[in-house]
Motif scaffolding. Sequence first.
Motif, PDB file in Angstrom:
ATOM      1  N   SER A   7       0.879  -1.176   0.000  1.00 12.56           N
ATOM      2  CA  SER A   7       0.000   0.000   0.000  1.00 12.56           C
ATOM      3  C   SER A   7       0.911   1.219   0.000  1.00 12.56           C
ATOM      4  CB  SER A   7      -0.951   0.004   1.194  1.00 12.56           C
ATOM      5  OG  SER A   7      -0.265   0.041   2.417  1.00 12.56           O
ATOM      6  N   HIS A   9       1.144   5.429   0.180  1.00 14.81           N
ATOM      7  CA  HIS A   9       0.387   6.535   0.761  1.00 14.81           C
ATOM      8  C   HIS A   9       0.980   7.912   0.459  1.00 14.81           C
ATOM      9  CE1 HIS A   9      -1.813   3.747   3.598  1.00 14.81           C
ATOM     10  NE2 HIS A   9      -0.821   2.988   3.165  1.00 14.81           N
ATOM     11  N   PHE A  39      -1.443  -0.749  -4.003  1.00 13.50           N
ATOM     12  CA  PHE A  39      -2.709  -0.057  -3.741  1.00 13.50           C
ATOM     13  C   PHE A  39      -2.418   1.375  -3.322  1.00 13.50           C
ATOM     14  CE2 PHE A  39      -6.254   0.995  -0.797  1.00 13.50           C
ATOM     15  CZ  PHE A  39      -7.335   0.779  -1.660  1.00 13.50           C
ATOM     16  N   TYR A  41      -3.440   4.806  -1.707  1.00 12.39           N
ATOM     17  CA  TYR A  41      -4.381   5.225  -0.673  1.00 12.39           C
ATOM     18  C   TYR A  41      -4.040   6.636  -0.226  1.00 12.39           C
ATOM     19  CZ  TYR A  41      -7.496   4.653   3.341  1.00 12.39           C
ATOM     20  OH  TYR A  41      -8.518   4.790   4.241  1.00 12.39           O
ATOM     21  N   THR A  76      -3.821  -0.554  -8.254  1.00  6.95           N
ATOM     22  CA  THR A  76      -5.188  -0.131  -7.925  1.00  6.95           C
ATOM     23  C   THR A  76      -5.142   1.138  -7.081  1.00  6.95           C
ATOM     24  OG1 THR A  76      -5.224  -1.581  -5.982  1.00  6.95           O
ATOM     25  CG2 THR A  76      -6.184  -2.454  -7.997  1.00  6.95           C
ATOM     26  N   CYS A  78      -7.692   3.563  -4.336  1.00  8.29           N
ATOM     27  CA  CYS A  78      -8.885   3.560  -3.488  1.00  8.29           C
ATOM     28  C   CYS A  78      -9.929   4.499  -4.069  1.00  8.29           C
ATOM     29  CB  CYS A  78      -8.516   3.982  -2.076  1.00  8.29           C
ATOM     30  SG  CYS A  78      -9.938   4.060  -0.970  1.00  8.29           S
ATOM     31  N   THR A  80     -12.738   5.567  -2.800  1.00  5.82           N
ATOM     32  CA  THR A  80     -13.229   6.565  -1.853  1.00  5.82           C
ATOM     33  C   THR A  80     -12.232   7.708  -1.708  1.00  5.82           C
ATOM     34  OG1 THR A  80     -14.436   4.855  -0.659  1.00  5.82           O
ATOM     35  CG2 THR A  80     -14.085   6.926   0.490  1.00  5.82           C
ATOM     36  N   GLY A  99     -11.984  -0.737  -3.889  1.00  4.88           N
ATOM     37  CA  GLY A  99     -12.282  -0.264  -2.547  1.00  4.88           C
ATOM     38  C   GLY A  99     -11.362  -0.930  -1.534  1.00  4.88           C
ATOM     39  N   LEU A 100     -11.466  -0.460  -0.315  1.00  2.00           N
ATOM     40  CA  LEU A 100     -10.658  -1.059   0.749  1.00  2.00           C
ATOM     41  C   LEU A 100     -10.994  -2.528   0.957  1.00  2.00           C
ATOM     42  CD1 LEU A 100     -10.466   1.719   3.491  1.00  2.00           C
ATOM     43  CD2 LEU A 100      -8.575   0.694   2.228  1.00  2.00           C
ATOM     44  N   PHE A 103      -8.951  -4.473  -1.442  1.00  2.85           N
ATOM     45  CA  PHE A 103      -7.564  -4.500  -0.980  1.00  2.85           C
ATOM     46  C   PHE A 103      -7.405  -5.455   0.194  1.00  2.85           C
ATOM     47  CE2 PHE A 103      -4.287  -2.902   1.956  1.00  2.85           C
ATOM     48  CZ  PHE A 103      -3.182  -3.191   1.181  1.00  2.85           C
TER      49      PHE A 103
END
Length: 117
Positions: A7, A9, A39, A41, A76, A78, A80, A99-100, A103
Amino acid sequence: MANIIISYHASVTAHDSLQHLLRFTKSALALGHTVSGIFLYQDAVFHASSHFSLPSDELQVTDIWQSLADLGIKLTLCVTAAEKRGLDITRCEPFEVAGLAEFAMDASKADKWVQIK
């Protein structure tokens, strides 16, 4: 060997973090591990925006993401986090929207989850 999911960030301006992600991913693959996905985020979803261009003397973010996609890594973001930040999720190639929950399902299948901020 391990199946790794990542993930990410960090914002688009955090070039050190993106270069760390690239080096980590390539090193893991070279050692025989699998990186099943990355992912995006929080503010990292801006990496998928098609509305920015960088000067040629700066780190070419889109080229890095395309190189990771070319390695067969699932990218991918997120949905949202993207929608909260006004990102157009219909134009975010090479990323898929998830979506979470998706994930979390992918992470449950991985041996290791690495978080890069």
